[in-house]
Design a protein around this motif. Structure first.
Motif, PDB file in Angstrom:
ATOM      1  N   ASP A   9      82.758  92.153  44.875  1.00 36.40           N
ATOM      2  CA  ASP A   9      82.758  92.527  43.450  1.00 36.40           C
ATOM      3  C   ASP A   9      81.480  92.026  42.799  1.00 36.40           C
ATOM      4  OD1 ASP A   9      85.316  93.779  43.332  1.00 36.40           O
ATOM      5  OD2 ASP A   9      86.241  91.792  43.491  1.00 36.40           O
ATOM      6  N   ALA A  10      81.081  90.797  43.175  1.00 35.70           N
ATOM      7  CA  ALA A  10      79.859  90.241  42.579  1.00 35.70           C
ATOM      8  C   ALA A  10      79.078  89.467  43.619  1.00 35.70           C
ATOM      9  CB  ALA A  10      80.218  89.321  41.420  1.00 35.70           C
ATOM     10  N   LEU A  11      77.775  89.646  43.566  1.00 41.33           N
ATOM     11  CA  LEU A  11      76.874  88.865  44.406  1.00 41.33           C
ATOM     12  C   LEU A  11      76.012  88.017  43.480  1.00 41.33           C
ATOM     13  CD1 LEU A  11      75.545  88.307  47.166  1.00 41.33           C
ATOM     14  CD2 LEU A  11      73.939  90.130  46.610  1.00 41.33           C
ATOM     15  N   ILE A  12      75.933  86.723  43.784  1.00 40.53           N
ATOM     16  CA  ILE A  12      75.183  85.806  42.909  1.00 40.53           C
ATOM     17  C   ILE A  12      74.018  85.220  43.691  1.00 40.53           C
ATOM     18  CG2 ILE A  12      75.338  83.692  41.536  1.00 40.53           C
ATOM     19  CD1 ILE A  12      78.356  84.288  41.259  1.00 40.53           C
ATOM     20  N   VAL A 144      75.236  97.685  43.986  1.00 34.12           N
ATOM     21  CA  VAL A 144      73.959  96.966  44.143  1.00 34.12           C
ATOM     22  C   VAL A 144      73.847  96.495  45.590  1.00 34.12           C
ATOM     23  CG1 VAL A 144      73.928  96.188  41.733  1.00 34.12           C
ATOM     24  CG2 VAL A 144      74.923  94.714  43.476  1.00 34.12           C
ATOM     25  N   GLU A 145      72.628  96.298  46.028  1.00 36.70           N
ATOM     26  CA  GLU A 145      72.428  95.840  47.403  1.00 36.70           C
ATOM     27  C   GLU A 145      71.150  95.012  47.479  1.00 36.70           C
ATOM     28  OE1 GLU A 145      72.857  98.919  50.289  1.00 36.70           O
ATOM     29  OE2 GLU A 145      72.900  97.484  51.963  1.00 36.70           O
ATOM     30  N   ALA A 154      76.038  94.035  49.996  1.00 33.35           N
ATOM     31  CA  ALA A 154      76.294  94.987  48.904  1.00 33.35           C
ATOM     32  C   ALA A 154      77.397  94.450  47.996  1.00 33.35           C
ATOM     33  CB  ALA A 154      76.716  96.332  49.481  1.00 33.35           C
ATOM     34  N   ALA A 155      77.339  94.819  46.741  1.00 33.21           N
ATOM     35  CA  ALA A 155      78.348  94.371  45.767  1.00 33.21           C
ATOM     36  C   ALA A 155      78.409  95.386  44.628  1.00 33.21           C
ATOM     37  CB  ALA A 155      77.991  92.985  45.225  1.00 33.21           C
ATOM     38  N   ARG A 156      79.400  95.187  43.750  1.00 33.07           N
ATOM     39  CA  ARG A 156      79.461  96.057  42.566  1.00 33.07           C
ATOM     40  C   ARG A 156      78.441  95.622  41.530  1.00 33.07           C
ATOM     41  NH1 ARG A 156      84.399  98.911  42.650  1.00 33.07           N
ATOM     42  NH2 ARG A 156      85.811  97.994  44.156  1.00 33.07           N
ATOM     43  N   ALA A 322      84.435  94.631  33.486  1.00 29.04           N
ATOM     44  CA  ALA A 322      84.053  95.910  34.088  1.00 29.04           C
ATOM     45  C   ALA A 322      84.924  96.219  35.307  1.00 29.04           C
ATOM     46  CB  ALA A 322      82.574  95.872  34.494  1.00 29.04           C
ATOM     47  N   VAL A 323      85.101  95.209  36.179  1.00 32.59           N
ATOM     48  CA  VAL A 323      85.796  95.454  37.453  1.00 32.59           C
ATOM     49  C   VAL A 323      87.309  95.527  37.267  1.00 32.59           C
ATOM     50  CG1 VAL A 323      86.258  94.472  39.743  1.00 32.59           C
ATOM     51  CG2 VAL A 323      83.939  94.399  38.811  1.00 32.59           C
ATOM     52  N   GLN A 324      87.866  94.568  36.522  1.00 33.36           N
ATOM     53  CA  GLN A 324      89.335  94.534  36.378  1.00 33.36           C
ATOM     54  C   GLN A 324      89.813  95.317  35.156  1.00 33.36           C
ATOM     55  OE1 GLN A 324      90.300  90.324  36.358  1.00 33.36           O
ATOM     56  NE2 GLN A 324      90.580  90.292  38.583  1.00 33.36           N
TER      57      GLN A 324
END
Ligand SMILES: Cc1cc2nc3c(=O)[nH]c(=O)nc-3n(C[C@H](O)[C@H](O)[C@H](O)COP(=O)(O)OP(=O)(O)OC[C@H]3O[C@@H](n4cnc5c(N)ncnc54)[C@H](O)[C@@H]3O)c2cc1C
Length: 423
Positions: A9-12, A144-145, A154-156, A322-324
């Motif tokens: 869902d998220a990449l930090i 996103v990647e 990859a992530a949202r 955004a995601v939930q």
């Protein structure tokens, strides 16, 4: 596009206070979060004095227990004094205009940052230390990647918390340095620096000079962090090597000489370029910039970690919505941009005022009409999110006006300027 099952869902990017806070908020809410940190923790980091708003955030996030055994000093305020000595001005945090925490922490960053990262890991974030993000490959809402040391991920959504590396800011070409705030900082940890008795002994001390300023931050019973921040062209003109600059500055400053007379100096000191910048817009398709990756503000008022963690929470909540919650990412980033702009521009304005001698005269005087000094104190305590309350804003505007008037008509006793180059 990568298959959905492989997508987070998220990449930090980055595990400093901004990144670990964003990870914590999202992992606690059940998102699939991956955080990549290029340096194994614990690692040294500058930025050791926190604001009361940061302490309030620890409380809100339930972090006080987790931080209980991290070495620290309870910080109850700030002292400002000229390099030549004389009357100091004390600003206890209790002066804030809004209901606020009356304390925060001074602490060494290595164990603090490591603990925050551990808390995010315990909340369910997948954290990899010693893995750098190398390249941004794709940036779209929901897709996103990036390329990393361990292959593509990859992530949202992407959260850039890479600090002064400003990975995404550089990739997008949006990093703009503020030319009038180019500084260099020289710093190290000293033993047995003189401290005031009583609560003031816990205060951060700012020693004011024409070429910049010193910080003295008590870190524990015996250790004190001392730093000299200088205007970059002046530092260059002094012409000494970086490892000589802090000792040189102390030797030229009566207040520092006195406080360090019985102290043990560090075997080595650190040096850092300390250039203020912005990477606006702070959010765009697929991404949110947090902490120093969004903007770096001259550290005179110790605002960095607070802004980092507050923006980490805000970015995390936006991605959650955004995601939930299926909320429109465009609306979420407009709100996020306002959050960063509204809070950081207040800090920036106060920093700019600080470098005006007229403001310092008012500030060092301690009190002003209509409680303007308490408005400044509220900002110094970090109560500026998403922007300062009205009671603070109009007084801050008045303080700005008084600063202009005081340049020509003395409103408070004049203070002689102190220069490291004068003696
Ligand atoms: C001289 C000076 C004095 C300061 N004093 C104070 C102070 O007293 N109080 C205060 O609050 N703030 C202070 N600051 C500011 C403070 O240091 C920062 O604002 C704060 O650390 C920002 O946190 P962050 O999480 O955004 O970034 P950081 O803490 O810098 O964390 C960023 C992380 O990202 C990692 N990273 C970078 N690139 C990559 C990559 N490509 N892939 C993976 N990981 C990556 C880094 O290794 C790092 O661990 C000071 C700053 C300076 C320069």
């Amino acid at each position: 596009m990568s298959p959905d099952s492989n997508r987070y869902d998220a990449l930090i990017i980055g595990g400093g206070p901004a990144g670990s806070t964003a990870a914590l908020v999202m992992a606690r809410a059940g998102l699939r979060v991956r955080l990549l940190e290029r340096t194994p923790f614990p690692r040294f980091h500058v930025g050791e004095s926190l604001l009361p708003r940061n302490f309030a955030l620890f409380r809100e996030l339930g972090l006080l227990d987790a931080l209980a055994d991290v070495p620290k000093v309870d910080k109850l305020g700030a002292e400002f004094i000229l390099g030549s000595g004389g009357e100091p001005s004390f600003f206890p945090f209790g002066l804030s205009l809004v209901p606020a925490e009356k304390m925060s922490y001074n602490l060494e960053r290595a164990p603090f940052d490591a603990r925050l990262l551990d808390v995010a890991r315990e909340a369910g974030a997948e954290i990899r230390e010693g893995v750098a993000v190398r390249k941004i490959l794709r940036l779209e809402d929901g897709n996103v990647e990036v390329e990393t040391d361990e292959g593509n991920v990859a992530a949202r959504f992407l959260v850039d918390a890479s600090g002064q590396s400003t990975l995404l800011g550089k990739h997008l070409g949006i990093r703009s340095v503020l030319p009038h705030l180019k500084k260099v900082a020289y710093f190290g940890h000293f033993e047995n620096v003189w401290r005031r008795p009583g609560p003031e002994g816990s205060y951060i001390v700012i020693v004011v000079c024409e070429e910049g300023w010193f910080w003295l931050i008590p870190l524990d019973e015996t250790r004190t962090s001392i730093g000299l921040v200088m205007h970059e062209p002046v530092a260059r003109a002094v012409g000494l090597s970086a490892d000589q600059m802090l000792a040189w500055g102390i030797s030229r400053c009566p207040e520092l000489r006195q406080r360090t007379a019985g102290a043990t100096c560090p075997a080595e000191t650190h040096v850092l370029a300390d250039f203020s910048y912005r990477c606006a817009p702070y959010a765009g398709p697929g991404y949110f910039l947090t902490g120093d990756a969004a903007t770096f503000i001259d550290p005179i008022f110790s605002t960095g970690v607070c802004l980092g963690m507050m923006s980490g929470v805000e970015a995390g909540r936006a991605i959650l919505a955004a995601v939930q919650g299926g909320k429109d990412p465009g609306a979420l980033r407009r709100r996020y941009n306002r959050f960063i702009e509204g809070s950081s521009s207040t800090f920036f304005r106060l920093v700019e005022m600080y470098y005006d001698h007229s403001f310092r005269e008012l500030f060092l005087n301690g009190e002003g009409p209509l409680q303007v000094h308490r408005a400044a104190m509220t900002i110094l305590a970090g109560y500026v999110f998403p922007r300062p309350p009205f009671a603070v804003r109009w007084r801050f505007a008045l303080l700005d006006l008084l600063t202009r008037i005081n340049r020509f008509i003395p409103l408070v006793p004049r203070r002689e300027r102190f220069s490291l180059l004068a003696e």
